[in-house]
Design an enzyme around this catalytic site. Structure first.
Site, PDB file in Angstrom:
ATOM      1  N   ASP A   1     -29.966   5.522  19.790  1.00 28.33           N
ATOM      2  CA  ASP A   1     -30.431   6.782  20.449  1.00 28.33           C
ATOM      3  C   ASP A   1     -29.545   8.049  19.921  1.00 28.33           C
ATOM      4  O   ASP A   1     -28.309   7.941  20.433  1.00 28.33           O
ATOM      5  CB  ASP A   1     -30.460   6.688  21.911  1.00 28.33           C
ATOM      6  CG  ASP A   1     -31.450   7.737  22.506  1.00 28.33           C
ATOM      7  OD1 ASP A   1     -31.945   8.675  21.791  1.00 28.33           O
ATOM      8  OD2 ASP A   1     -31.358   7.647  23.627  1.00 28.33           O
TER       9      ASP A   1
ATOM     10  N   GLU B   1     -34.900   8.150  18.173  1.00 27.81           N
ATOM     11  CA  GLU B   1     -34.475   6.873  18.722  1.00 27.81           C
ATOM     12  C   GLU B   1     -35.346   5.661  18.026  1.00 27.81           C
ATOM     13  O   GLU B   1     -36.328   6.012  17.633  1.00 27.81           O
ATOM     14  CB  GLU B   1     -34.618   6.464  20.215  1.00 27.81           C
ATOM     15  CG  GLU B   1     -35.831   6.666  20.708  1.00 27.81           C
ATOM     16  CD  GLU B   1     -36.018   6.454  22.013  1.00 27.81           C
ATOM     17  OE1 GLU B   1     -35.259   5.737  22.740  1.00 27.81           O
ATOM     18  OE2 GLU B   1     -36.893   7.288  22.919  1.00 27.81           O
TER      19      GLU B   1
END
Length: 268
Positions: free
Chosen positions: A78, A179
């Site tokens: 992420d 992500e």
């Protein structure tokens, strides 16, 4: 007041035609400036990454099961405060300052109905957060700097970052523009002969360094575990700019200490 021209967002959509009565090409205009429309097309960014990869590699086989005595290792990668990170990268004078990415800025009298989509950790430390109205953010952080969206820059950084993950493993599942999940079982086994935690640390460090270099300074946090859910929780524990590995024993211990709202999609 000491506020520079660059301290306020420019070209707010609120200043542009808002209906087809004013703009025959309104829908195209809206799509180009809409954050939600852009986020909703995150799969197009992934398609660009995968199309480029398809020219180099054949379609990967399914991930192999872990070898005896080892566990499957899933990464959740992420990018940290992604939009804000890209903005600060391109405007070095904002480094270390509380920055929020949004359209518009307060009018005289302290108004401002724009919604913040991303902000730096300096802004978060002052109480600003994604989803907050801009007028409320300025009450919380009077020296907040606003910056407009740069969708082209965001896309380019995302493509560069996701390509780094694909360099480590072909088994990647995109979740959003910033992500993804990745099965790195084989890479972890190659990195360390017998210890999944140590191997995961080596591979995560390698991916994070590659992303920072490829994007020109944007950092990423990585969570690793046997399942996507635990990996995602580990990423929360790793932020910002870190890596946390949760094996079965440590997952039970850490989860017992955390509120239920720490689970993805749980709570307000």
């Amino acid at each position: 007041s000491g506020k520079g021209k660059g301290d306020r967002a420019e070209a707010s959509p609120s200043k542009r035609p808002r209906t087809t009565a004013d703009d025959d090409d309104f829908l195209t205009t809206f799509q180009k400036s809409s954050r939600l429309a852009y986020i909703g097309k995150w799969d197009e960014v992934w398609a660009e990454v995968l199309d480029a990869r398809a020219e180099l590699d054949a379609a990967p086989a399914k991930p192999s099961p872990p070898s005896p005595g080892r566990s499957r290792v899933v990464f959740h990668v992420d990018l940290d405060c992604f939009f804000a990170s890209v903005v600060v990268r391109d405007r070095p004078e904002l480094q270390g300052r509380p920055v929020a990415v949004c359209w518009g800025a307060p009018s005289g009298g302290g108004g401002g109905s724009s919604e913040i989509s991303s902000c730096t950790y300096e802004a978060r430390a002052a109480g600003v957060k994604a989803g907050m109205w801009l007028r409320d953010a300025f009450k919380t952080c009077p020296n907040l700097v606003t910056a407009p969206y740069d969708f082209d820059a965001f896309s380019a950084a995302a493509v560069a970052a996701h390509s780094c993950v694909l360099d480590a493993t072909p088994h990647v599942c995109g979740l959003s523009i910033d992500e993804c999940y990745a099965d790195v079982t084989a890479a972890v086994a190659d990195a360390h002969a017998f210890d999944d935690k140590a191997g995961a640390a080596i591979v995560a460090k390698r991916i994070r360094a590659a992303i920072e270099e490829a994007t020109g300074g944007c950092t990423a946090s990585v969570g690793s575990a046997e399942s996507p859910l635990l990996a995602r929780i580990a990423t929360k524990l790793a932020k910002p700019d870190g890596h946390v590995h949760l094996d079965r024993a440590s997952a039970v211990e850490r989860l017992a200490e955390l509120p239920a709202t720490f689970l993805p999609k749980i709570g307000p």
